[in-house]
Design an enzyme around this catalytic site. Structure first.
Site, PDB file in Angstrom:
ATOM      1  N   ASP A   1       0.864  -1.190   0.000  1.00 16.68           N
ATOM      2  CA  ASP A   1       0.000   0.000   0.000  1.00 16.68           C
ATOM      3  C   ASP A   1       0.895   1.233   0.000  1.00 16.68           C
ATOM      4  O   ASP A   1       1.498   1.567   1.020  1.00 16.68           O
ATOM      5  CB  ASP A   1      -0.890   0.022   1.243  1.00 16.68           C
ATOM      6  CG  ASP A   1      -1.892  -1.119   1.311  1.00 16.68           C
ATOM      7  OD1 ASP A   1      -1.711  -2.116   0.577  1.00 16.68           O
ATOM      8  OD2 ASP A   1      -2.851  -1.011   2.098  1.00 16.68           O
TER       9      ASP A   1
ATOM     10  N   LYS B   1     -10.137   0.236  -1.385  1.00 20.92           N
ATOM     11  CA  LYS B   1      -9.924  -0.056   0.028  1.00 20.92           C
ATOM     12  C   LYS B   1     -10.282   1.160   0.862  1.00 20.92           C
ATOM     13  O   LYS B   1      -9.756   2.259   0.641  1.00 20.92           O
ATOM     14  CB  LYS B   1      -8.474  -0.469   0.289  1.00 20.92           C
ATOM     15  CG  LYS B   1      -8.183  -0.761   1.765  1.00 20.92           C
ATOM     16  CD  LYS B   1      -6.769  -1.271   1.964  1.00 20.92           C
ATOM     17  CE  LYS B   1      -6.411  -1.415   3.432  1.00 20.92           C
ATOM     18  NZ  LYS B   1      -5.033  -1.912   3.638  1.00 20.92           N
TER      19      LYS B   1
ATOM     20  N   LYS C   1      -6.981   3.423  -2.465  1.00 19.09           N
ATOM     21  CA  LYS C   1      -7.264   3.332  -1.027  1.00 19.09           C
ATOM     22  C   LYS C   1      -7.463   4.729  -0.473  1.00 19.09           C
ATOM     23  O   LYS C   1      -6.754   5.664  -0.838  1.00 19.09           O
ATOM     24  CB  LYS C   1      -6.091   2.620  -0.351  1.00 19.09           C
ATOM     25  CG  LYS C   1      -6.152   2.556   1.169  1.00 19.09           C
ATOM     26  CD  LYS C   1      -4.931   1.801   1.708  1.00 19.09           C
ATOM     27  CE  LYS C   1      -4.796   1.907   3.208  1.00 19.09           C
ATOM     28  NZ  LYS C   1      -3.597   1.215   3.729  1.00 19.09           N
TER      29      LYS C   1
END
Length: 223
Positions: free
Chosen positions: A90, A183, A153
């Site tokens: 991430d 996300k 995300k």
């Protein structure tokens, strides 16, 4: 939307990114994640490598939490994390570039990390949605997709502007149109909040208080 406890758990990256976390804390996170049936555990890159039971993926972060790192440094960090067993990375974009509308720079940043995260490994791009305008959210999502990201995300969970919101998740999901995952992370502390994010289009959740959320009580903490 009606979900069982086990179904909701499979959306979760069970997360521990506090700077004071110890190896013992990470071991406890892994044990708890396995018992809860989550999709993955997410830990800081310096805590890798870790040993997890079969079926529990390992995620980590890159350029975290500010995103104000050279792309080459982010790429090197991601490459080392993959070498040390991470299944997913991430990364944080340069938030200022997105706010300035320099989406070519955002795309180049993501592309550098994508080149270090090989096929078969997942790259999620943290855009810090609470700090962005709607226009910048859309632009950052499009740049991430163009660079080959697998997910966009919402948040690091560390920015003072806040974490995930239903509105941001919905806009991100509309922008990527199912071609990328979405996300939601940052400040999701209850079952209802988690389900609302999924209803808005989230396909993964970043939670630190996972057990409390799954039990229907309120979690503590910022992530």
């Amino acid at each position: 939307m009606t979900l069982t406890r086990a179904e909701l758990a499979r959306y979760v990256d069970h997360t521990l990114l506090k700077p004071e976390s110890t190896p013992a804390d990470v071991e406890a996170l892994i044990a708890e994640g396995a018992s809860l049936g989550v999709f993955s555990v997410c830990v800081s890159p310096s805590m890798l490598p870790v040993t997890t039971p079969e079926g529990l993926a390992v995620a980590t972060v890159c350029g975290f939490p500010s995103g104000k790192h050279h792309s080459s440094v982010k790429a090197a960090e991601a490459a080392l994390s993959i070498e040390q067993g991470a299944d997913e990375v991430d990364m944080v974009i340069d938030i200022a570039a997105a706010l300035a509308g320099d989406f070519d720079a955002v795309q180049a940043d993501v592309a550098a990390v994508r080149a270090a995260v090989p096929e078969g490994k997942v790259l999620k791009v943290i855009i810090e949605s609470a700090a962005l305008t709607d226009e910048a959210i859309v632009g950052a999502c499009r740049a991430s997709e163009a660079a080959g990201a697998d997910f966009v995300k919402t948040s690091t969970g560390f920015h003072p502007a806040g974490g995930a919101s239903v509105e941001a998740v919905r806009l991100m999901a509309e922008t990527v149109g199912g071609r990328l995952g979405v996300k939601a992370s940052g400040g999701i502390r209850t079952w209802d909040a988690a389900v609302a994010m999924i209803e808005a289009g989230a396909t993964r959740l970043g939670l630190s208080g996972t057990a409390a959320v799954l039990d229907g009580s309120e979690a503590t903490g910022s992530y």
